[in-house]
Design an enzyme around this catalytic site. Structure first.
Site, PDB file in Angstrom:
ATOM      1  N   LYS A 164      -6.294   5.933 -11.281  1.00 16.59           N
ATOM      2  CA  LYS A 164      -5.044   5.642 -11.991  1.00 16.59           C
ATOM      3  C   LYS A 164      -5.249   4.447 -12.923  1.00 16.59           C
ATOM      4  CE  LYS A 164      -0.385   4.326 -11.713  1.00 16.59           C
ATOM      5  NZ  LYS A 164      -0.628   2.876 -11.764  1.00 16.59           N
ATOM      6  N   HIS A 174      -3.518   4.360  -2.031  1.00 19.77           N
ATOM      7  CA  HIS A 174      -4.460   3.426  -1.374  1.00 19.77           C
ATOM      8  C   HIS A 174      -5.037   4.062  -0.110  1.00 19.77           C
ATOM      9  CE1 HIS A 174      -1.783   0.329  -3.422  1.00 19.77           C
ATOM     10  NE2 HIS A 174      -2.979  -0.022  -3.836  1.00 19.77           N
ATOM     11  N   LEU A 226       0.813  -1.211   0.000  1.00 18.56           N
ATOM     12  CA  LEU A 226       0.000   0.000   0.000  1.00 18.56           C
ATOM     13  C   LEU A 226       0.849   1.266   0.000  1.00 18.56           C
ATOM     14  CD1 LEU A 226      -2.670  -1.185   2.602  1.00 18.56           C
ATOM     15  CD2 LEU A 226      -2.678  -1.438   0.111  1.00 18.56           C
TER      16      LEU A 226
END
Ligand code: PAF
Length: 279
Positions: free
Chosen positions: A150, A37, A33
């Site tokens: 993204k 995130h 992460l």
């Protein structure tokens, strides 16, 4: 934060939340992460009473020869970050839990959505994503689920999946989080050597220039794409595509179309980076 490695345990916890009529948000991840995130977790908290994150590196969405084995697994650090971000439950199954037998049924997104752009260069990728995401929806039964912009094409595929299968989940997209030099945060950035890392923001700079050109009235989309593609090649990249598309369905825009997004994928050394910018 409660950590569940079995569907049974996750479902039991989900039922407790369900009884108190709380709204549940799901944030699926493959771990390793980063701040992108964590921003999704924060956004999820604003939309739900309970956030359930998942960490599962999904073999189905990797092609042979891709980085499934090498994909960074950083479970301890990930747990600490999720806990700090206020996530209440983590579902982190192993492969035997998610795929007790080889997955025989798959979600096959239409080629017009999943055979283009990234799907052209990673055949079967979105089938693997759609299949695991559908499984996670069945397991977690969230009210809302969040995915980063993204992975723009992934977000579109999931939105369409939910619509066409009448899955009662609201899908929210999270903005791309960037390093100060513009590089979009990605778990794969960790593969870059020092010199590649300093070259990597070029992708964002070229996309920004292309967006500026379109905003300034330039309408020769093909020329803009070709220029950015060539600039990447000149600097040692191996681009897969640079493409101006319609935001809604990622199809080719007509000249006077508005609501566009530019997407690119390119290899720098052995690392494949993707990025996009809405116009
Ligand atoms: O975006 C990702 O990390 C993955 O594709 C997802 C949505 C967790 C499915 O494995």
């Amino acid at each position: 934060m409660q950590i569940h490695s079995t569907i049974f345990s996750l479902r039991a916890a989900r039922n407790v939340v369900g009884c108190s009529a709380g709204r549940v948000a799901l944030v699926p991840t493959m771990g390793n992460l980063h701040d992108g995130h964590i921003a999704l977790m924060t956004q999820a908290r604003a939309h739900a009473d309970t956030v359930i994150a998942t960490i599962f590196v999904n073999r189905l969405q990797f092609r042979p020869g891709e980085d499934f084995e090498a994909y960074p697994r950083t479970f301890e650090t990930d747990c600490a970050r999720l806990e700090a971000a206020g996530v209440s439950h983590l579902f982190a199954p192993d492969e035997a839990e998610m795929y007790p037998q080889p997955q025989g049924y798959h979600i096959e997104p239409p080629a017009a959505q999943a055979g283009i752009l990234d799907g052209e260069f990673r055949p079967g990728h979105f089938r693997g994503v759609a299949t695991v995401v559908m499984k996670l929806f069945q397991i977690v039964q969230p009210d809302v689920a969040l995915f980063g912009k993204k992975d723009y094409q992934q977000l579109m595929v999931i939105r369409n999946l939910v619509r066409e299968f009448n899955v009662p989940v609201e899908i929210l997209g999270g903005e791309t989080i960037r390093a100060p030099d513009g590089l979009a945060l990605s778990s794969r950035n960790g593969y870059l050597s020092e010199s590649e890392r300093s070259e990597a923001p070029r992708l964002y700079r070229l996309l920004s220039e292309l967006v500026d050109a379109v905003r300034a009235g330039s309408r020769d989309f093909q020329l803009l794409e070709q220029r950015a593609f060539a600039a990447l090649k000149d600097h040692g990249w191996m681009p897969d595509y640079v493409a101006l598309r319609k935001k809604l369905d990622l199809q080719l825009p007509s000249v006077h179309e508005s609501g566009l997004v530019v997407l690119a994928a390119a290899r720098l050394g052995s690392t494949r980076l993707i990025d996009n910018l809405e116009v």
